[in-house]
Design a protein around this motif. Structure first.
Motif, PDB file in Angstrom:
ATOM      1  N   LYS A  75      34.324   1.039   6.650  1.00 57.62           N
ATOM      2  CA  LYS A  75      34.841  -0.328   6.686  1.00 57.62           C
ATOM      3  C   LYS A  75      33.709  -1.339   6.464  1.00 57.62           C
ATOM      4  O   LYS A  75      32.532  -0.979   6.471  1.00 57.62           O
ATOM      5  CB  LYS A  75      35.555  -0.576   8.016  1.00 57.62           C
ATOM      6  CG  LYS A  75      36.776   0.337   8.194  1.00 57.62           C
ATOM      7  CD  LYS A  75      37.441   0.179   9.553  1.00 57.62           C
ATOM      8  CE  LYS A  75      38.598   1.182   9.690  1.00 57.62           C
ATOM      9  NZ  LYS A  75      39.229   1.129  11.014  1.00 57.62           N
ATOM     10  N   CYS A  76      34.093  -2.574   6.246  1.00 61.76           N
ATOM     11  CA  CYS A  76      33.112  -3.590   5.845  1.00 61.76           C
ATOM     12  C   CYS A  76      31.991  -3.763   6.871  1.00 61.76           C
ATOM     13  O   CYS A  76      30.813  -3.768   6.514  1.00 61.76           O
ATOM     14  CB  CYS A  76      33.813  -4.925   5.623  1.00 61.76           C
ATOM     15  SG  CYS A  76      34.991  -4.876   4.246  1.00 61.76           S
ATOM     16  N   LYS A  77      32.339  -3.913   8.139  1.00 61.48           N
ATOM     17  CA  LYS A  77      31.361  -4.207   9.190  1.00 61.48           C
ATOM     18  C   LYS A  77      30.685  -5.548   8.909  1.00 61.48           C
ATOM     19  O   LYS A  77      30.784  -6.116   7.817  1.00 61.48           O
ATOM     20  CB  LYS A  77      30.310  -3.097   9.327  1.00 61.48           C
ATOM     21  CG  LYS A  77      30.901  -1.713   9.574  1.00 61.48           C
ATOM     22  CD  LYS A  77      31.533  -1.585  10.931  1.00 61.48           C
ATOM     23  CE  LYS A  77      32.043  -0.164  11.167  1.00 61.48           C
ATOM     24  NZ  LYS A  77      32.755  -0.039  12.456  1.00 61.48           N
ATOM     25  N   GLU A  78      29.941  -6.028   9.888  1.00 57.35           N
ATOM     26  CA  GLU A  78      29.361  -7.364   9.775  1.00 57.35           C
ATOM     27  C   GLU A  78      28.183  -7.437   8.805  1.00 57.35           C
ATOM     28  O   GLU A  78      27.836  -8.506   8.309  1.00 57.35           O
ATOM     29  CB  GLU A  78      28.907  -7.867  11.158  1.00 57.35           C
ATOM     30  CG  GLU A  78      27.785  -7.066  11.823  1.00 57.35           C
ATOM     31  CD  GLU A  78      28.247  -5.733  12.412  1.00 57.35           C
ATOM     32  OE1 GLU A  78      27.373  -4.915  12.763  1.00 57.35           O
ATOM     33  OE2 GLU A  78      29.476  -5.528  12.518  1.00 57.35           O
ATOM     34  N   ASP A  79      27.552  -6.278   8.487  1.00 59.93           N
ATOM     35  CA  ASP A  79      26.350  -6.310   7.649  1.00 59.93           C
ATOM     36  C   ASP A  79      26.643  -6.046   6.170  1.00 59.93           C
ATOM     37  O   ASP A  79      25.732  -5.969   5.360  1.00 59.93           O
ATOM     38  CB  ASP A  79      25.331  -5.284   8.162  1.00 59.93           C
ATOM     39  CG  ASP A  79      25.897  -3.861   8.199  1.00 59.93           C
ATOM     40  OD1 ASP A  79      27.137  -3.715   8.103  1.00 59.93           O
ATOM     41  OD2 ASP A  79      25.111  -2.914   8.337  1.00 59.93           O
ATOM     42  N   TRP A  80      27.921  -5.914   5.791  1.00 58.71           N
ATOM     43  CA  TRP A  80      28.252  -5.596   4.399  1.00 58.71           C
ATOM     44  C   TRP A  80      28.402  -6.880   3.584  1.00 58.71           C
ATOM     45  O   TRP A  80      29.165  -7.783   3.932  1.00 58.71           O
ATOM     46  CB  TRP A  80      29.542  -4.792   4.343  1.00 58.71           C
ATOM     47  CG  TRP A  80      29.968  -4.424   2.944  1.00 58.71           C
ATOM     48  CD1 TRP A  80      31.043  -4.905   2.254  1.00 58.71           C
ATOM     49  CD2 TRP A  80      29.327  -3.488   2.070  1.00 58.71           C
ATOM     50  NE1 TRP A  80      31.116  -4.328   1.007  1.00 58.71           N
ATOM     51  CE2 TRP A  80      30.069  -3.455   0.856  1.00 58.71           C
ATOM     52  CE3 TRP A  80      28.190  -2.684   2.180  1.00 58.71           C
ATOM     53  CZ2 TRP A  80      29.719  -2.640  -0.224  1.00 58.71           C
ATOM     54  CZ3 TRP A  80      27.839  -1.872   1.112  1.00 58.71           C
ATOM     55  CH2 TRP A  80      28.600  -1.852  -0.067  1.00 58.71           C
ATOM     56  N   THR A  81      27.657  -6.971   2.471  1.00 57.80           N
ATOM     57  CA  THR A  81      27.721  -8.159   1.612  1.00 57.80           C
ATOM     58  C   THR A  81      28.255  -7.832   0.221  1.00 57.80           C
ATOM     59  O   THR A  81      28.305  -8.705  -0.651  1.00 57.80           O
ATOM     60  CB  THR A  81      26.320  -8.781   1.470  1.00 57.80           C
ATOM     61  OG1 THR A  81      25.410  -7.806   0.936  1.00 57.80           O
ATOM     62  CG2 THR A  81      25.800  -9.274   2.808  1.00 57.80           C
ATOM     63  N   GLY A  82      28.641  -6.566   0.010  1.00 56.30           N
ATOM     64  CA  GLY A  82      29.149  -6.157  -1.299  1.00 56.30           C
ATOM     65  C   GLY A  82      30.631  -6.433  -1.465  1.00 56.30           C
ATOM     66  O   GLY A  82      31.247  -7.167  -0.691  1.00 56.30           O
ATOM     67  N   LYS A  83      31.225  -5.819  -2.513  1.00 64.14           N
ATOM     68  CA  LYS A  83      32.646  -6.011  -2.806  1.00 64.14           C
ATOM     69  C   LYS A  83      33.502  -5.333  -1.744  1.00 64.14           C
ATOM     70  O   LYS A  83      33.069  -4.366  -1.100  1.00 64.14           O
ATOM     71  CB  LYS A  83      32.958  -5.435  -4.190  1.00 64.14           C
ATOM     72  CG  LYS A  83      32.338  -6.233  -5.332  1.00 64.14           C
ATOM     73  CD  LYS A  83      32.595  -5.606  -6.678  1.00 64.14           C
ATOM     74  CE  LYS A  83      31.709  -4.404  -6.922  1.00 64.14           C
ATOM     75  NZ  LYS A  83      31.824  -3.873  -8.290  1.00 64.14           N
ATOM     76  N   ASP A  90      43.812   2.165  10.473  1.00 63.51           N
ATOM     77  CA  ASP A  90      44.190   2.083  11.894  1.00 63.51           C
ATOM     78  C   ASP A  90      45.050   0.851  12.161  1.00 63.51           C
ATOM     79  O   ASP A  90      45.834   0.819  13.099  1.00 63.51           O
ATOM     80  CB  ASP A  90      42.935   2.047  12.777  1.00 63.51           C
ATOM     81  CG  ASP A  90      42.106   3.321  12.634  1.00 63.51           C
ATOM     82  OD1 ASP A  90      42.717   4.396  12.480  1.00 63.51           O
ATOM     83  OD2 ASP A  90      40.876   3.229  12.641  1.00 63.51           O
ATOM     84  N   ALA A  91      44.844  -0.165  11.332  1.00 67.68           N
ATOM     85  CA  ALA A  91      45.613  -1.409  11.459  1.00 67.68           C
ATOM     86  C   ALA A  91      45.924  -1.913  10.042  1.00 67.68           C
ATOM     87  O   ALA A  91      45.272  -1.508   9.077  1.00 67.68           O
ATOM     88  CB  ALA A  91      44.811  -2.445  12.237  1.00 67.68           C
ATOM     89  N   PRO A  92      46.905  -2.803   9.884  1.00 67.04           N
ATOM     90  CA  PRO A  92      47.256  -3.304   8.553  1.00 67.04           C
ATOM     91  C   PRO A  92      46.134  -4.126   7.925  1.00 67.04           C
ATOM     92  O   PRO A  92      45.432  -4.870   8.609  1.00 67.04           O
ATOM     93  CB  PRO A  92      48.487  -4.192   8.824  1.00 67.04           C
ATOM     94  CG  PRO A  92      48.997  -3.756  10.158  1.00 67.04           C
ATOM     95  CD  PRO A  92      47.808  -3.309  10.931  1.00 67.04           C
ATOM     96  N   ASN A  93      45.964  -3.957   6.610  1.00 69.91           N
ATOM     97  CA  ASN A  93      45.056  -4.791   5.808  1.00 69.91           C
ATOM     98  C   ASN A  93      43.642  -4.909   6.372  1.00 69.91           C
ATOM     99  O   ASN A  93      43.090  -6.004   6.485  1.00 69.91           O
ATOM    100  CB  ASN A  93      45.657  -6.190   5.634  1.00 69.91           C
ATOM    101  CG  ASN A  93      46.974  -6.151   4.876  1.00 69.91           C
ATOM    102  OD1 ASN A  93      47.117  -5.389   3.920  1.00 69.91           O
ATOM    103  ND2 ASN A  93      47.941  -6.932   5.320  1.00 69.91           N
TER     104      ASN A  93
END
Length: 349
Positions: A75-83, A90-93
């Protein structure tokens, strides 16, 4: 009626299982090399990486893998800056990372484990103890499924993925061949297996005897030797756009030589590469399978004299799709500096 429905259901189930198994085999054959490379760089068992990839993607069939090239559900997480892309897990969207190439996903998975404190204890384990790693991942909270470790172990043992824990990036294709001997009939795979030796192995040719002058016979030897040397130096590569197999032509030659070497008909090669003739020039790109319908980069500015066909080969995108995305008439050529759209369709002006 019930009996008929039961038989029909069993047939569907059998076909589904067979297809899943086939997908697993194809996934292993395609991505084992990535897993072994990551093992060498980050000391994570290749068997664990492959098993996680198989499980997360359903043998490469998941939406995340197909669209986002995300093979580990990171998942994206707070440190991801890519696409990014949204996907219901686990949850919608929920927000998931998107990569340009599956190789990036494999390395990001390695970094995800190597640089997070939750997984520090994993790297104290024996790199060949896949069972300890599977249980360690579950203990560290990698997955919520209480049977996660046992599912990974089952994947590893059913597919003999532990074999990849005992190989290297130089030998990984031999390990793949050991597990899937039927690949001996796959000319493209065998060419990949053999290509590292090609440059150093002497070329032996057979020349039909003909009563003629020495000079003419030597010309025939040189011509045949040149063709053999061209074939021996062609390397199969994986394109960044979807991992499609392609080759770069080392010298001017005929399409028939490529067709013969890889066991692919000339008609298919001409269709996949949108060719209007069989003469190939030095540095031509020839795909050994169909190109993608979209690019892996958003836009591109053509260089002086670059044609739409050259650009479609460079980026591994079907020529008709390239024209369509840019609202251009088939046969029209780009202007120098013009922005070509490779992923999305050109906005209307």
């Amino acid at each position: 009626m019930r009996k008929t429905l039961l038989i029909f259901s069993l047939i569907i189930l059998a076909n589904f299982k067979a297809q899943t198994w086939k997908n697993d085999e194809q996934y292993i054959q395609k991505f084992a090399a990535y897993a072994v490379e990551e093992m060498e760089k980050y000391k994570i068992p290749a068997s664990i990486t492959l098993a996680q990839g198989l499980l997360e993607t359903g043998g490469g069939q998941s939406r995340l893998a197909q669209i986002g090239k995300n093979h580990f559900g990171i998942k994206c997480k707070e440190d991801w800056t890519g696409k990014t892309m949204t996907h219901t897990d686990d949850a919608p969207n929920e927000c998931f990372r998107v990569y340009d190439d599956p190789r990036e996903s494999y390395e990001d998975h390695s970094k995800f484990l190597a640089y997070r404190k939750y997984y520090t204890n994993l790297f104290k384990l024996d790199i060949k103890d896949y069972k300890a790693w599977a249980h360690g991942l579950k203990k560290a909270g990698y997955a919520t499924n209480p049977r996660y470790a046992y599912i990974l172990i089952d994947k590893i043992e059913k597919n003999r993925l532990y074999e990849f824990d005992n190989t290297s990036s130089k030998e990984v294709l031999y390990t793949v061949l050991k597990l899937y001997p039927g690949l001996r009939e796959d000319k493209i795979f065998m060419a990949q297996l053999d290509q590292n030796k090609a440059s150093s192995r002497p070329v032996t040719v057979t020349v039909p005897y003909e009563q003629t002058s020495y000079a003419k016979q030597q010309q025939k030897v040189d011509a045949i030797k040149t063709r053999a040397e061209i074939l021996s130096t062609i390397l199969v590569k994986n394109h960044p756009n979807g991992g499609k197999k392609f080759v770069v032509i080392p010298e001017d030659t005929e399409l028939g030589l490529i067709s013969k070497k890889f066991g692919i008909s000339e008609s298919k090669l001409m269709k996949w590469n949108e060719l209007d003739g069989t003469n190939l020039k030095r540095n031509d790109i020839i795909f050994l399978e169909g190109k993608s319908s979209t690019g892996n980069v958003a836009t591109y500015k053509p260089k002086v004299g670059e044609s739409m066909h050259e650009i479609s080969q460079k980026f591994g995108i079907k020529l008709s799709k390239l024209y369509d995305k840019n609202r251009m008439a088939y046969g029209e050529q780009p202007k120098t500096g013009q922005t070509l759209y490779l992923k999305d369709k050109k906005p209307r002006s």
